[in-house]
Scaffold this active site. Sequence first.
Site, PDB file in Angstrom:
ATOM      1  CG  HIS A 193      -1.174   1.461   1.714  1.00  0.00           C
ATOM      2  ND1 HIS A 193      -0.551   2.281   2.505  1.00  0.00           N
ATOM      3  CD2 HIS A 193      -2.707   2.029   1.177  1.00  0.00           C
ATOM      4  CE1 HIS A 193      -2.092   3.399   2.487  1.00  0.00           C
ATOM      5  NE2 HIS A 193      -2.223   3.012   1.929  1.00  0.00           N
ATOM      6  CG  ASN A 195      -3.062   7.679   0.602  1.00  0.00           C
ATOM      7  OD1 ASN A 195      -2.226   9.065   0.414  1.00  0.00           O
ATOM      8  ND2 ASN A 195      -3.692   7.373   1.073  1.00  0.00           N
ATOM      9  NE  ARG A 197      -3.460  11.902   3.480  1.00  0.00           N
ATOM     10  CZ  ARG A 197      -2.467  11.551   3.937  1.00  0.00           C
ATOM     11  NH1 ARG A 197      -1.839  10.110   3.012  1.00  0.00           N
ATOM     12  NH2 ARG A 197      -2.502  10.626   5.327  1.00  0.00           N
ATOM     13  N   GLY A 349     -20.789   9.703   1.223  1.00  0.00           N
ATOM     14  CA  GLY A 349     -21.047   9.945   0.930  1.00  0.00           C
ATOM     15  C   GLY A 349     -20.249   9.463  -0.519  1.00  0.00           C
ATOM     16  NE  ARG A 351     -16.734   6.101  -9.743  1.00  0.00           N
ATOM     17  CZ  ARG A 351     -16.385   4.810 -10.141  1.00  0.00           C
ATOM     18  NH1 ARG A 351     -15.604   4.312  -9.806  1.00  0.00           N
ATOM     19  NH2 ARG A 351     -16.465   4.599 -10.974  1.00  0.00           N
TER      20      ARG A 351
END
Length: 391
Positions: A193, A195, A197, A349, A351
Amino acid sequence: MASSLLTTPSQTLAPNPAAARARRSSPAAAQVSFSSPLLPGRRALRCARPVAIEKEVPEKEAPTTFLREDGSGAGSGSVRERFEGMIRRVQGEICAALEEADGSGKRFVEDVWSRPGGVCVHSRVLQDGNVFEKAGVNVSAVIGVCPRSAYRAAKGAAKNGAADGHKAGPVPFFSAGISSVLHPKNPFAPTLHFNYRYFETDAPKDVPGAPRSWWFGGGTDLTPSYLIEEDVKHFHSVQKQTCDKFDPSFYPRFKKWCDDYFYIKHRNERRGLGGIFFDDLNDYDQDMLLNFATECAGSVIPAYIPIIERRKDTPFNEEQKAWQQVRRGRYVEFNLVYDRGTTFGLKTGGRIESILVSLPLTARWEYDHKPEEGSEEWKLLDACINPKEWL
């Protein structure tokens, strides 16, 4: 993984009443358009107004840039432009390396979507290859507004605004990132993994001149099903070499941070064998940290592909495959229960395909499963319970 930009509470998109009124009077005002760029040959994501999270809109292809055509966007040479260019480049490089290692001839399926308020995500996923059961590499960008209380770094702006008794309003922000999880088929080939940002704010429109805030976050970590010290030491050595180029304190600091973050409390064990992890990092020069994040993202291929090449064809039996599935179950538990990005995306909410792309195709839960002490499975579990110094 949760596609890192809709993932942390500090990045909540707030409703904008003015934008809502504009949408009611002019529906086109809330649309994302890929319009004539300032730079020849570039298409830019243009957002009429920052708005609340809305229904995603499929796009036929990824834009050349996610940035607006303003002073800090496309063509500006800003940190946000350089970071966005880096993650787009790294996505392509890593997908090419994974396709070559997989050797099946399969290519990553591309999925691009946007939201009218200023969100664009470019997902690339490979499933059921020769080597990889599931591999996802996403890049995304968000342009929006944060509620004034939603992130700690904006407190300075509130002090500036307090001088005239005026309370600062919502804060415009930009965030971009690359996020990936790679699940191989072979039990002796580890999951990876990573990530990386970047987040920055603009001054609130009602407090001009207030200080801008920014920070970097991310990390790379390894989750094997079997403890092969040669592989783990190689992986950690690449992380340390990358960190040492910038500050000798980075590797021990970020290794411990990684061990602490990927802790499954209800199991009293870590998800895997660690790596590096950092968040809200802004206590060094901005360009230095941009270069650090760039080096970290660039180290993924040399840290991981040699391990895959060594292990992808290792013979295994049904029991070893079943153990891999048990460990995959731990991966699912952490992501759905503790991972800040995944849980935030589910609550707000986001995706769902982007949120759950980090999960493996298959996993297993056995009642009260305990490996025999001294077995190879037990050695892996012991290392997850008791983090080790690998170098």
